[in-house]
Design a protein around this motif. Structure first.
Motif, PDB file in Angstrom:
ATOM      1  N   GLY A  33     -16.041  14.456   0.576  1.00 47.02           N
ATOM      2  CA  GLY A  33     -15.994  13.776  -0.709  1.00 47.02           C
ATOM      3  C   GLY A  33     -14.617  13.593  -1.288  1.00 47.02           C
ATOM      4  O   GLY A  33     -14.480  13.201  -2.457  1.00 47.02           O
ATOM      5  N   GLU A  34     -13.560  13.844  -0.527  1.00 44.69           N
ATOM      6  CA  GLU A  34     -12.187  13.680  -1.003  1.00 44.69           C
ATOM      7  C   GLU A  34     -11.507  12.530  -0.273  1.00 44.69           C
ATOM      8  O   GLU A  34     -11.673  12.375   0.945  1.00 44.69           O
ATOM      9  CB  GLU A  34     -11.380  14.955  -0.778  1.00 44.69           C
ATOM     10  N   ASN A  35     -10.727  11.748  -0.994  1.00 49.62           N
ATOM     11  CA  ASN A  35      -9.942  10.679  -0.403  1.00 49.62           C
ATOM     12  C   ASN A  35      -8.575  11.232  -0.009  1.00 49.62           C
ATOM     13  O   ASN A  35      -7.828  11.744  -0.861  1.00 49.62           O
ATOM     14  CB  ASN A  35      -9.782   9.526  -1.393  1.00 49.62           C
ATOM     15  N   LEU A  36      -8.253  11.124   1.287  1.00 48.56           N
ATOM     16  CA  LEU A  36      -7.073  11.768   1.848  1.00 48.56           C
ATOM     17  C   LEU A  36      -6.310  10.798   2.729  1.00 48.56           C
ATOM     18  O   LEU A  36      -6.806   9.723   3.079  1.00 48.56           O
ATOM     19  CB  LEU A  36      -7.501  12.996   2.668  1.00 48.56           C
ATOM     20  N   VAL A  37      -5.107  11.195   3.107  1.00 53.34           N
ATOM     21  CA  VAL A  37      -4.334  10.445   4.097  1.00 53.34           C
ATOM     22  C   VAL A  37      -3.902  11.424   5.183  1.00 53.34           C
ATOM     23  O   VAL A  37      -3.417  12.523   4.898  1.00 53.34           O
ATOM     24  CB  VAL A  37      -3.115   9.740   3.457  1.00 53.34           C
ATOM     25  N   VAL A  38      -4.122  11.036   6.435  1.00 51.23           N
ATOM     26  CA  VAL A  38      -3.704  11.854   7.570  1.00 51.23           C
ATOM     27  C   VAL A  38      -2.616  11.094   8.313  1.00 51.23           C
ATOM     28  O   VAL A  38      -2.670   9.865   8.454  1.00 51.23           O
ATOM     29  CB  VAL A  38      -4.908  12.206   8.477  1.00 51.23           C
ATOM     30  N   PHE A  39      -1.619  11.818   8.789  1.00 54.52           N
ATOM     31  CA  PHE A  39      -0.487  11.172   9.451  1.00 54.52           C
ATOM     32  C   PHE A  39       0.206  12.190  10.348  1.00 54.52           C
ATOM     33  O   PHE A  39      -0.057  13.398  10.290  1.00 54.52           O
ATOM     34  CB  PHE A  39       0.502  10.618   8.418  1.00 54.52           C
ATOM     35  N   ARG A  40       1.106  11.704  11.169  1.00 52.00           N
ATOM     36  CA  ARG A  40       1.978  12.553  11.968  1.00 52.00           C
ATOM     37  C   ARG A  40       3.406  12.135  11.664  1.00 52.00           C
ATOM     38  O   ARG A  40       3.768  10.962  11.842  1.00 52.00           O
ATOM     39  CB  ARG A  40       1.676  12.406  13.452  1.00 52.00           C
ATOM     40  N   ASP A  41       4.221  13.065  11.161  1.00 55.68           N
ATOM     41  CA  ASP A  41       5.589  12.660  10.807  1.00 55.68           C
ATOM     42  C   ASP A  41       6.437  12.510  12.068  1.00 55.68           C
ATOM     43  O   ASP A  41       5.983  12.795  13.192  1.00 55.68           O
ATOM     44  CB  ASP A  41       6.196  13.603   9.767  1.00 55.68           C
ATOM     45  N   LEU A  42       7.653  12.058  11.900  1.00 50.87           N
ATOM     46  CA  LEU A  42       8.497  11.725  13.050  1.00 50.87           C
ATOM     47  C   LEU A  42       8.927  12.952  13.842  1.00 50.87           C
ATOM     48  O   LEU A  42       9.385  12.829  14.979  1.00 50.87           O
ATOM     49  CB  LEU A  42       9.727  10.940  12.582  1.00 50.87           C
TER      50      LEU A  42
END
Length: 458
Positions: A63-72
């Motif tokens: 139920g949470e809006n998130l952002v997933v990423f991999r940094d450089l």
């Protein structure tokens, strides 16, 4: 129990349905809900590593809006979607050597939520010392990105299961989206009877004809309180096929070989799938999993690695994108059976039978876990085996038994129960020692059962 009325009952049933309510305790997953707080005490996979490339990805979990990423620098990050400054979406953020930078005003966030730069602010600004952006611990493991969304002080160790560290075993990640509540997908592994009908008798055999034999099934709580294991015993020609399967609370399951053919003796062949049923929100779910490929599974070579990935897996009826609606109606699978219950199924309208004992038990254990967390208790923790891994129980044991013995219902029930006890009783051993010990004990068990039967006949 009232006697069923004769004749048409649509009107009466419709009025009952109009008054029935969803079981909010079990089905709601958002922040602050009892179920959501319980689910946040565990690590969950949140994405495939292959989905995290050179751009951030907006996702929803619990139920949470998130952002997933991999940094450089290669680190996985999971942050609240909206920038703490002016709420711009970090889905449009710029990946940095260390963290992610908001596109709107350039604020730079590290993977732990620390603010590293606020370039538009004066040098004397203390925002970086006073504010932390919402962030969760994330970890990549064998092609999946996992995260822990609970209170930091309650974070359990990251679980590494024995079936994910087997030699010469290829783990192929996949993810499938379901437009329904997580619970009606999650409880499917505790219902092996559906394999007889949905996967075999009702339309045609999805896997092998032996799946259509009605099994003797028993469900048991695991000794450490972490979940349920079941024994599923069938007779096929000259063989007795004992299948142990498991569900570990709240949402982990491992089906053994989906293409198993009981045509020879086998001693504890392990799993074909390792999966989590991850709530996206109250009406959306995502299975995130590995499909296993090795020389002990699928001896008929029916599996296909090329069909495993985003919204697809290599057996029928598992997603809403692989077939037309008409094809799904003619040959329904798990996806249709689970999604067809509606966005959130209403338990008050079900009529459970003897074959639903596993479903009822898993629901009861989730409810107990929810209430324990609400009371300030931690969920039960698994005990590691001699290899330092979380031991699991799913697998197949297939033994040859004379026709007269195989036809003895009580003997077959005892055999299935005893094999389950052997599998669970060897959990603390390392992989190699356990495999050897399971085979030794099962062969000794067969000898003992044969002697008991001969004595009773004599």
């Amino acid at each position: 129990m009232t006697k069923a009325s004769t004749g048409f009952s649509g009107y009466a049933r419709a009025n009952v349905a109009a008054r029935a309510a969803i079981d909010a305790e079990l089905t709601q997953v958002g922040p602050g809900t009892p179920g959501g707080e319980y689910l946040r005490r565990f690590w969950h996979p949140v994405a495939l590593s292959s989905e995290i490339k050179d751009l951030p990805r907006a996702i929803s979990i619990l139920g949470e809006n998130l952002v997933v990423f991999r940094d450089l620098s290669g680190r996985a990050g999971l942050l609240h979607l909206h920038c703490s400054h002016r709420r711009a979406s970090l889905e449009y953020g710029i990946i940095a050597e260390r963290g992610i930078r908001c596109c709107y005003h350039g604020w730079l966030y590290d993977i732990d939520g620390r603010i590293l730069e606020t370039p538009g602010e004066p040098p004397t600004s203390t925002i970086m010392e006073r504010l932390r952006h919402g962030a969760y611990p994330a970890r990549e493991y064998k092609g999946l990105v996992f995260a822990y969304l609970g209170p930091p002080e309650a974070m359990p160790p990251f679980p590494i299961y024995d079936t994910t560290e087997m030699p010469d075993d290829e783990l192929v990640p996949y993810a499938i989206d379901y437009p329904c509540n997580w619970l009606q997908v999650n409880e499917n592994p505790m219902d092996p009877i559906h394999s007889v009908f949905l996967h075999t008798r009702v339309t045609r055999a999805h896997f092998n004809p032996a799946w259509g034999v009605m099994p003797t099934v028993e469900w048991h709580r695991m000794p450490d309180g972490t979940g349920v294991y079941l024994t599923n015993t069938r007779v096929w020609n000259d063989f007795v096929w004992i299948r142990t399967a498991e569900w570990i609370a709240p949402n982990f399951a491992q089906p053994p070989d989906i293409y198993q053919d009981p045509d020879r003796e086998k001693f504890f062949v392990r799993v074909a799938i390792t999966k989590w049923t991850v709530p996206v929100d109250d009406t959306r779910t995502r299975i995130i999993a590995w499909r296993h490929f090795n020389t002990t599974l699928d001896l008929g070579a029916k599996g296909d690695r090329a069909k495993v990935g985003q919204d697809k897996v290599d057996f029928i009826g598992q997603s809403g994108t692989e077939r037309s609606h008409e094809e799904a109606q003619r040959l329904p699978g798990d996806y249709e059976a689970q999604v067809g219950q509606g966005p959130v199924t209403v338990h008050a309208l079900e009529w459970l039978g003897e074959t639903d004992r596993g479903v009822a038990l898993s629901r009861r254990m989730i409810r107990e876990g929810i209430r324990a967390v609400k009371a300030g208790q931690a969920p039960p923790a698994p005990t590691l085996n001699a290899d330092g891994l979380v031991p699991t129980n799913a697998g197949d044991v297939i033994v040859r038994l004379a026709a007269a013995s195989a036809g003895d219902d009580e003997l077959r029930r005892r055999l299935g129960r005893a094999v389950g006890e052997i599998v669970v009783g060897t959990m603390k051993l390392g992989r190699v020692a356990r495999q050897t010990e399971v085979e030794r004990r099962v062969k000794a068990l067969l000898g003992d059962l044969g002697a008991v039967r001969a004595a009773s006949v004599g």
